[in-house]
Design an enzyme around this catalytic site. Structure first.
Site, short mmCIF file in Angstrom:
data_model
loop_
_atom_site.label_atom_id
_atom_site.label_comp_id
_atom_site.label_asym_id
_atom_site.label_seq_id
_atom_site.Cartn_x
_atom_site.Cartn_y
_atom_site.Cartn_z
CB SER A 152 -0.90 0.02 1.24
OG SER A 152 -1.54 1.27 1.39
CE1 TYR A 165 -4.14 -2.19 5.04
CE2 TYR A 165 -3.32 0.03 4.62
CZ TYR A 165 -3.85 -1.15 4.16
OH TYR A 165 -4.07 -1.32 2.81
CE LYS A 169 -1.91 -3.98 2.88
NZ LYS A 169 -2.14 -5.19 2.07
#
Length: 283
Positions: A152, A165, A169
């Site tokens: 991401s 998160y 990533k």
């Protein structure tokens, strides 16, 4: 071999983990099958498979919907067993499974161990152990292959209020580089893509529709589509990228290029002189 031929995946089996959400995974499934691959489309949700993947198979594409939980050893074993029962040589894996619910957005000072572990399991651990299993299968059969994981833009920069998160990533980027080195001797390439804001049902839960904001924030002035992410993934799966490994390709429309003081026209908001602004915009 011509460029169109090198993009083809005829006679090859590709696993897409996280294929049933109707977004990037489903788009990859369709495009890989259109390129000639037999695609094992993995989702832990039968409803998602029925809604988004079954129609692809019904349309005549070589897509095998498979309900399995890729976050567990048993689920991964189900995937590999299915691969072994298909005609064609295993070639590729696309790790799309992951994501984060809106409830996971919070200040770093509030993140619990349970929050952290859940996001790392969902986004990093699942991708790693799925990659490990496919890599071992490729090594056993002696076939070359290509593994592509979805990171991401949040893993390529800071991720305020989404630290678990973003860090998971970012770890996919590190995982990709290390596995690429170890597996190169077996002719297995390992790469990743890092999507920017993409128009999916998952992102719609926390990203509103604001074209003016998109023009200000993204160099190309709009959000991406699942098909645009899938196109980059298909390139990395194919022989067109045969000399690329260990890389993470930003597919973000230039979101990562924009500074906070840039306006919708990509010029600095601090520029008062309009004639100068007009001059520097000339191509």
């Amino acid at each position: 071999m011509s460029a169109p031929e090198r993009l083809r995946l005829d006679g090859r089996v590709v696993v897409v983990s996280g294929a049933g959400g109707g977004g990037i995974g489903t788009a990859v499934t369709r495009m890989a099958a259109e390129a000639g691959a037999t695609v094992v489309a993995v989702s832990r949700s039968q409803d998602n498979l029925d809604e988004h993947v079954a129609p692809l198979a019904a349309a005549g594409l070589a897509v095998v919907p498979l309900r399995a939980d890729a976050s567990t050893d048993d689920g991964i074993a189900v995937v590999i067993d299915q691969v072994r029962r298909l005609d064609g040589a295993l070639h590729g894996l696309v790790n799309v499974a992951g994501g984060a619910d809106p409830t996971t957005w919070m200040p770093s000072t509030r993140v619990s161990r349970a929050d952290w572990r859940a996001l790392f399991t969902r986004n990093l651990e699942t991708a790693f152990f799925m990659s490990q299993a496919v890599a071992n299968e490729l090594r056993t059969t002696g076939h070359p292959g290509s593994i592509v994981s979805v990171s991401s833009v949040s893993g390529m920069n800071s991720a305020p209020f989404h630290i678990a998160y973003g860090t998971a990533k970012a770890a996919i980027v590190a995982m990709t580089r290390t596995m690429a080195v170890e597996l190169a001797a077996h002719d297995i390439r390992v790469n990743a893509v890092a999507p920017g804001v993409t128009q999916t049902s998952a992102s719609a839960t926390y990203v509103d529709d604001d074209p003016d904001r998109d023009r200000r924030a993204i160099a190309l002035g709009r959000r991406g589509t699942p098909e645009e992410q899938a196109g980059a993934i298909l390139f990395l799966l194919s022989d067109l990228s045969s000399y690329i490994t260990g890389q993470t390709l930003l597919v973000d429309g230039g979101l990562n290029l924009k500074w906070s003081h840039l306006g919708a026209d990509n010029t600095s908001l601090f520029l008062k002189d309009e004639s100068f602004r007009a001059t520097i915009k000339e191509m």
